[in-house]
Design a protein around this motif. Structure first.
Motif, PDB file in Angstrom:
ATOM      1  N   ARG A  70      -0.435  -5.870  -5.398  1.00  8.80           N
ATOM      2  CA  ARG A  70      -0.535  -4.446  -5.761  1.00  8.80           C
ATOM      3  C   ARG A  70      -1.617  -4.242  -6.818  1.00  8.80           C
ATOM      4  O   ARG A  70      -2.406  -3.304  -6.736  1.00  8.80           O
ATOM      5  CB  ARG A  70       0.818  -3.956  -6.264  1.00  8.80           C
ATOM      6  CG  ARG A  70       0.830  -2.467  -6.630  1.00  8.80           C
ATOM      7  CD  ARG A  70       2.214  -2.012  -7.074  1.00  8.80           C
ATOM      8  NE  ARG A  70       3.160  -2.075  -5.967  1.00  8.80           N
ATOM      9  CZ  ARG A  70       4.127  -2.976  -5.844  1.00  8.80           C
ATOM     10  NH1 ARG A  70       4.266  -3.942  -6.771  1.00  8.80           N
ATOM     11  NH2 ARG A  70       4.955  -2.960  -4.820  1.00  8.80           N
ATOM     12  N   ARG A  71      -1.657  -5.106  -7.810  1.00 12.04           N
ATOM     13  CA  ARG A  71      -2.671  -4.964  -8.855  1.00 12.04           C
ATOM     14  C   ARG A  71      -4.077  -5.109  -8.262  1.00 12.04           C
ATOM     15  O   ARG A  71      -4.997  -4.363  -8.618  1.00 12.04           O
ATOM     16  CB  ARG A  71      -2.447  -5.988  -9.965  1.00 12.04           C
ATOM     17  CG  ARG A  71      -3.371  -5.809 -11.163  1.00 12.04           C
ATOM     18  CD  ARG A  71      -2.975  -6.703 -12.312  1.00 12.04           C
ATOM     19  NE  ARG A  71      -1.741  -6.261 -12.938  1.00 12.04           N
ATOM     20  CZ  ARG A  71      -1.670  -5.286 -13.846  1.00 12.04           C
ATOM     21  NH1 ARG A  71      -2.774  -4.637 -14.206  1.00 12.04           N
ATOM     22  NH2 ARG A  71      -0.523  -4.954 -14.383  1.00 12.04           N
TER      23      ARG A  71
ATOM     24  N   SER B 256      -3.717   2.868 -13.677  1.00  9.73           N
ATOM     25  CA  SER B 256      -4.214   3.292 -12.370  1.00  9.73           C
ATOM     26  C   SER B 256      -4.085   4.796 -12.205  1.00  9.73           C
ATOM     27  O   SER B 256      -4.992   5.466 -11.689  1.00  9.73           O
ATOM     28  CB  SER B 256      -3.438   2.572 -11.256  1.00  9.73           C
ATOM     29  OG  SER B 256      -3.671   1.181 -11.304  1.00  9.73           O
ATOM     30  N   SER B 257      -2.945   5.353 -12.632  1.00  7.75           N
ATOM     31  CA  SER B 257      -2.766   6.803 -12.565  1.00  7.75           C
ATOM     32  C   SER B 257      -3.789   7.516 -13.429  1.00  7.75           C
ATOM     33  O   SER B 257      -4.406   8.505 -13.011  1.00  7.75           O
ATOM     34  CB  SER B 257      -1.351   7.175 -13.028  1.00  7.75           C
ATOM     35  OG  SER B 257      -0.375   6.681 -12.162  1.00  7.75           O
TER      36      SER B 257
ATOM     37  N   TYR C 237      -8.943   0.361  -5.363  1.00  5.09           N
ATOM     38  CA  TYR C 237      -9.000   1.809  -5.200  1.00  5.09           C
ATOM     39  C   TYR C 237      -9.651   2.475  -6.417  1.00  5.09           C
ATOM     40  O   TYR C 237     -10.477   3.390  -6.272  1.00  5.09           O
ATOM     41  CB  TYR C 237      -7.594   2.370  -4.992  1.00  5.09           C
ATOM     42  CG  TYR C 237      -7.037   2.177  -3.596  1.00  5.09           C
ATOM     43  CD1 TYR C 237      -7.799   2.464  -2.471  1.00  5.09           C
ATOM     44  CD2 TYR C 237      -5.733   1.730  -3.400  1.00  5.09           C
ATOM     45  CE1 TYR C 237      -7.288   2.299  -1.187  1.00  5.09           C
ATOM     46  CE2 TYR C 237      -5.208   1.563  -2.125  1.00  5.09           C
ATOM     47  CZ  TYR C 237      -5.988   1.845  -1.018  1.00  5.09           C
ATOM     48  OH  TYR C 237      -5.475   1.684   0.238  1.00  5.09           O
ATOM     49  N   GLN C 238      -9.291   2.016  -7.621  1.00  3.42           N
ATOM     50  CA  GLN C 238      -9.868   2.598  -8.841  1.00  3.42           C
ATOM     51  C   GLN C 238     -11.379   2.390  -8.881  1.00  3.42           C
ATOM     52  O   GLN C 238     -12.147   3.349  -9.118  1.00  3.42           O
ATOM     53  CB  GLN C 238      -9.246   1.953 -10.083  1.00  3.42           C
ATOM     54  CG  GLN C 238      -7.805   2.315 -10.345  1.00  3.42           C
ATOM     55  CD  GLN C 238      -7.211   1.436 -11.430  1.00  3.42           C
ATOM     56  OE1 GLN C 238      -6.236   0.755 -11.226  1.00  3.42           O
ATOM     57  NE2 GLN C 238      -7.829   1.432 -12.594  1.00  3.42           N
TER      58      GLN C 238
ATOM     59  N   PHE D 255      -4.728  -1.796  -6.217  1.00  2.00           N
ATOM     60  CA  PHE D 255      -4.938  -0.619  -7.038  1.00  2.00           C
ATOM     61  C   PHE D 255      -6.277  -0.701  -7.773  1.00  2.00           C
ATOM     62  O   PHE D 255      -6.972   0.310  -7.942  1.00  2.00           O
ATOM     63  CB  PHE D 255      -3.800  -0.452  -8.040  1.00  2.00           C
ATOM     64  CG  PHE D 255      -2.519   0.079  -7.428  1.00  2.00           C
ATOM     65  CD1 PHE D 255      -2.320   0.054  -6.055  1.00  2.00           C
ATOM     66  CD2 PHE D 255      -1.512   0.595  -8.212  1.00  2.00           C
ATOM     67  CE1 PHE D 255      -1.153   0.535  -5.481  1.00  2.00           C
ATOM     68  CE2 PHE D 255      -0.342   1.090  -7.662  1.00  2.00           C
ATOM     69  CZ  PHE D 255      -0.159   1.050  -6.299  1.00  2.00           C
TER      70      PHE D 255
ATOM     71  N   VAL E 219      -1.346   6.223  -4.950  1.00  2.37           N
ATOM     72  CA  VAL E 219      -1.486   5.262  -6.046  1.00  2.37           C
ATOM     73  C   VAL E 219      -1.186   5.958  -7.382  1.00  2.37           C
ATOM     74  O   VAL E 219      -0.458   5.437  -8.230  1.00  2.37           O
ATOM     75  CB  VAL E 219      -2.904   4.655  -6.066  1.00  2.37           C
ATOM     76  CG1 VAL E 219      -3.142   3.881  -7.356  1.00  2.37           C
ATOM     77  CG2 VAL E 219      -3.095   3.732  -4.869  1.00  2.37           C
ATOM     78  N   CYS E 220      -1.755   7.144  -7.571  1.00  2.00           N
ATOM     79  CA  CYS E 220      -1.518   7.888  -8.816  1.00  2.00           C
ATOM     80  C   CYS E 220      -0.034   8.148  -9.051  1.00  2.00           C
ATOM     81  O   CYS E 220       0.461   8.021 -10.174  1.00  2.00           O
ATOM     82  CB  CYS E 220      -2.248   9.228  -8.770  1.00  2.00           C
ATOM     83  SG  CYS E 220      -4.014   9.125  -9.031  1.00  2.00           S
TER      84      CYS E 220
ATOM     85  N   ASN F  91       0.856  -1.185   0.000  1.00  2.00           N
ATOM     86  CA  ASN F  91       0.000   0.000   0.000  1.00  2.00           C
ATOM     87  C   ASN F  91       0.893   1.238   0.000  1.00  2.00           C
ATOM     88  O   ASN F  91       1.738   1.393   0.883  1.00  2.00           O
ATOM     89  CB  ASN F  91      -0.902   0.012   1.239  1.00  2.00           C
ATOM     90  CG  ASN F  91      -1.890   1.159   1.195  1.00  2.00           C
ATOM     91  OD1 ASN F  91      -2.716   1.238   0.304  1.00  2.00           O
ATOM     92  ND2 ASN F  91      -1.803   2.056   2.169  1.00  2.00           N
TER      93      ASN F  91
ATOM     94  N   ALA G 165       2.008   4.434  -9.316  1.00  2.00           N
ATOM     95  CA  ALA G 165       1.595   3.391 -10.267  1.00  2.00           C
ATOM     96  C   ALA G 165       2.504   3.289 -11.487  1.00  2.00           C
ATOM     97  O   ALA G 165       2.836   2.176 -11.916  1.00  2.00           O
ATOM     98  CB  ALA G 165       0.144   3.620 -10.687  1.00  2.00           C
TER      99      ALA G 165
END
Length: 875
Positions: A396-397, A457-458, A403-404, A400, A445-446, A329, A449
């Motif tokens: 991570r994928r 993600s960004s 979050y998206q 992310f 994250v942005c 994270n 990524a």
């Protein structure tokens, strides 16, 4: 000391007597155990290490623990104190300092202290409870061959002996250090409630104890610890106290993250070579920091990593996996739901593992349902090799993507043209609460990524978060992620998407008044969409460009931009886009003092939104219509428009919109002379924004409330409101709004003839706007400063201020502002009987007002001119 018999008052027919410290197995099995201690037993000090000579930052904790040791503290209190915390946090040192302080400063413990290190986290040296009991029983004089073998029997004997100690006036303290679990501790605890116990553990143990969770040292205490240890070892630490070393010392404290073990290692390294800046540079590299936080001592190597290793080895496979994954994270903390997604676990299983890690003090719980790691533990967890291939990348994928998807769902509650997602969030407030709690993670994250080969993600979050970031005024974050998106789109050659990101960037730059850059970004977006032939997005770019030009007060460019956007949307049949462009066009017309046209534009926007059944758009247009109606002094209609907006926002459950509409309603009511109702509306708005935690709009409502109080001639209350608004803007670092608040406060102070304070306040406003390079704000501040100087009978200074203001407005082509400054300049000139100059400047003011369409001000200037003495023959 003479022998004494002590009877343990337990019911039952069996009574056993122990004398001279001789105990046998069969005796322990009796219901009643009578203990006669040896004739000479010295105070129990066996095995307790000496405390450190340097000890800082824990005085409050020591005092708390000492209170629990006092005789009589057992009445209604728990005398077992369990100190828990992460490895290296200083648990052992705290209890040692407490124990020695109690022995030196009190007569509470005539029996002394018994200490045992259970080595609970070291598999090679770990003691069982039976081992510890054997050592303690031998320490107080019980022959080893007479001590029972079974743990339970040793525990019963031990409790009998402790009770005998107390009854013979030999009350003592037990210190149980480094316990890993309850099984190690429970058999050692006394039955007698008057015997105090201090227990340390890296876990929160399930024992009947008062819990004390130990945190890290603050910056000041950390620097003192380093400095004092160096002074002790070298005999001098003056080099570390020099002013030019303070920045490096502060950095060292930060690199150690307040962990006492790390701080003592740093101190030892500085004692060898007192070069704080060099050591800080060495530790700055996060990849090697843990390895460098180590030092070889005569007793062996002292290292942060080694201390953490013992805690890590204590974890189960599932706990260790989650521990390794949590650093994936990118933000400062993580929610339970996000952690479950990261580890691909059911929420129930994830919360159990998180609680396990929390009890082990490997993670902290800074807020309900949120978890974080100490900086050094984060580095340690990141350094652990994965047990499965691509463990971190896959986690991570998953994270992310969570979050998206969730941010997109939350955004539907903020974006009026999308279908609201009720599966994830039932209401707008719930969506905002999630965005608020995850704001830092989403930005992280942005920004991270792309380096993990996840640019999508960004891109997704940069496009999704704009409305939230604008609402919460996180313009710096918005600028950052918009630039990242632009760079990605540039690399992959997606011009249309780049244009959209440029629109967002321009909007964010407008929020921080970087207007030239904002205009450039919007202009580039317009050019891109024109070249691509994308009319819809061209309209969006023109609409944003016009809004920025309006803020820059370039109305001659803003109005055509919005007009062209309106035409594009009409050609495309995009009715909602047309309403937005009309709304912005109305605002540009209003600020350009074309009020009738502004009313028409806003009225058209309201009608379109009603036809579309779009309540959010309608309420926004109604609010702007009300503002325009106030300018043409149609206050009753303005009140009606704002009231309708309030009603719509309430029906939608949009508290933020309701607060803004109430604030505008208050100003319209004040214009209508209904001050009591106006202040009620402003107060409701302030309350809503306080409840929402929106400090910016709270201060905005306070500003409008202050303006209403000014109109109602309640100047002291107005001063209070403007002062509160000013304080908030300063806390927020909003310099432009701070300048406005200073002007408002200065004017209120001027009304009560507190000229010195008013002049100071207006002078501060001038300085703020000059520092910001905001020439229009500077002109406003100078004009108000001049008026205050005139009232304070400082006419010559007032003349200078008004001349400067008039020049600024002239260069900005702000004819109305120029007219105001020239009008005030004329008044100041009259005060010093410079009538002909006043006549000249009032004539210029009348022409400026005429050019801006302000007929009322032209009439006022004409009346002033008529009151001047007639011109002399040679004039």
């Amino acid at each position: 000391m003479s022998d004494q018999d002590t009877e343990l008052a337990e019911p039952g027919p069996v009574s056993n007597r122990i004398t001279g410290g001789v105990f046998t197995g069969p005796v322990i099995q009796g219901r009643n155990v009578q203990v006669i201690l040896p004739a000479e037993v010295t105070p129990a000090m066996t095995g307790m290490p000496a405390p450190a000579a340097v000890f800082t930052g824990r005085d409050d904790q020591v005092e708390t623990l000492l209170k629990a040791l006092a005789p009589g503290a057992e009445s209604g209190a728990v005398l077992v104190s369990a100190v828990a915390g992460m490895a290296g946090i200083g648990k052992t040192e705290l209890v040692l300092q407490t124990a020695y302080r109690a022995l030196r400063a009190t007569i509470w413990l005539p029996g002394g202290v018994l200490f045992v290190d259970l080595f609970g986290y070291d598999p090679d040296r770990r003691l069982t409870a039976a081992d510890a009991l054997l050592g303690w029983l031998q320490a107080i004089g019980i022959p080893g061959e007479q001590i029972p073998t079974a743990e339970q029997d040793r525990s019963r004997l031990w409790r009998s002996v402790l009770t005998a100690y107390v009854q013979q006036g030999r009350r003592l303290l037990l210190v149980i250090d480094n316990a890993a679990d309850t099984a190690q501790v429970a058999p050692l605890l006394p039955a007698d409630p008057s015997i105090p116990v201090l227990v340390t553990s890296r876990h929160t143990l399930d024992i009947d104890a008062r819990q004390h969770n130990l945190g890290v040292l603050g910056t000041g205490a950390a620097i003192r610890l380093i400095t004092e240890v160096v002074a002790l070892r070298r005999g001098d630490a003056s080099r570390l106290r020099e002013p030019d070393q303070q920045q490096a010392m502060t950095e060292l404290g930060g690199l150690c993250a307040g962990l006492p073990l790390a701080l003592r290692i740093v101190a030892a390294l500085l004692a060898d070579r007192p070069q704080p800046a060099s050591l800080a540079a060495l530790l700055r590299d996060a990849r090697h920091r843990l390895g460098r936080l180590a030092r070889r001592e005569t007793s062996g190597e002292i290292a942060v990593r080694a201390a953490f290793d013992l805690s890590y080895r204590h974890l189960t496979r599932g706990q260790a996996r989650l521990f390794r994954l949590l650093p994936v994270n990118p933000g400062p903390d993580i929610s339970t739901t996000a952690a479950a997604r990261l580890a691909d676990l059911p929420s129930g299983e994830a919360i159990v593992l998180l609680q396990d890690l929390h009890r082990a003090h490997l993670i902290e719980e800074p807020a309900t349902d949120r978890w974080r790691m100490h900086d050094l533990i984060l580095l340690y967890a990141n350094s652990q090799p994965p047990k499965a291939r691509d463990e971190a990348d896959i986690g991570r994928r998953r994270l992310f993507t969570y979050y998206q998807d969730t941010a997109a769902a939350a955004n539907t509650h903020l974006n009026p043209i999308t279908t609201t997602d009720i599966a994830n969030f039932a209401t707008r407030d719930h969506a905002l609460a999630w965005l608020d709690s995850e704001h830092t993670n989403l930005i992280a994250v942005c920004t991270t990524a792309p380096q993990h080969r996840l640019p999508e993600s960004s891109i997704d979050l940069a496009l999704t978060l704009g409305r939230f970031l604008e609402l919460r005024r996180y313009f710096g974050d918005w600028i950052t992620i918009s630039n990242i998106a632009i760079e990605i789109y540039q690399q992959i050659g997606m011009e249309s998407a780049k244009g959209t990101a440029l629109i967002n960037l321009g909007n964010a730059l407008r929020g921080v008044h970087q207007l030239e850059k904002a205009i450039a970004a919007h202009t580039e977006a317009v050019d891109i969409f024109q070249q691509l032939g994308n009319r819809h997005y061209e309209g969006d770019a023109l609409n944003s460009l016009g809004a920025t030009l309006t803020v820059a007060r370039q109305f001659q460019r803003a109005i055509p931009a919005h007009t062209k956007a309106v035409a594009i949307y009409r050609q495309l049949g995009d009715r909602y886009g047309e309403s937005r462009a009309l709304n912005n066009l109305g605002s540009a017309l209003q600020q350009g003092r074309q009020f009738d046209k502004a009313v028409t534009a806003h009225t058209q926007a309201v009608a379109i939104c009603r036809q579309l059944g779009h309540p959010h758009g309608e309420s926004r247009a109604l609010n702007n219509l009300g503002l325009a109606l106030r300018e043409v002094r149609q206050f009753d209609k303005a009140v009606a428009a704002h009231t309708q907006a309030v009603d719509i926002y309430r029906q939608l459950g949009d508290r933020h919109g309701e607060g803004r509409a109430l604030d505008h309603l208050g100003s319209a009511l004040a214009g209508a002379g209904q001050f009591k109702k106006a202040l009620t509306a402003h107060t409701e708005a302030v309350d809503i924004f306080q409840q929402l935690g929106d400090r910016h709009y709270e201060s905005h409502a306070l500003t409008n409330s202050g303006a209403t109080l000014d109109e109602a001639r309640q100047f002291q209350e107005a001063i209070s409101a403007h002062s509160r608004a000013l304080a908030i803007y300063r806390q927020l670092g909003d310099r432009h709004s701070e300048g406005t608040a200073l002007i408002n406060l200065g004017n209120a102070l001027r009304q009560v003839r507190q000229f010195d304070k008013a002049l100071t306040t207006h002078t501060q406003a001038v300085a703020v706007y000059r520092q910001l390079g905001d020439h229009h704000g500077e002109g406003r501040a100078l004009n108000n400063l001049g008026a205050t100087l005139a009232d304070a009978s400082q006419s010559e200074k007032a003349i200078i201020a008004h001349i400067q203001a008039a020049d600024i407005f002239h260069h900005l082509s702000d004819r109305h502002g120029e007219g105001q400054a020239l009008g005030n300049l004329g008044l100041a000139l009259v005060e010093v009987r410079r009538y002909e100059e006043a006549r000249d400047h009032w004539g210029r003011a009348a022409r400026a007002f005429a050019d801006s369409g302000d007929v009322a001000s032209v009439s006022s200037i004409c009346r002033l001119l008529a009151e001047l003495p007639p011109m002399t023959d040679d004039g």
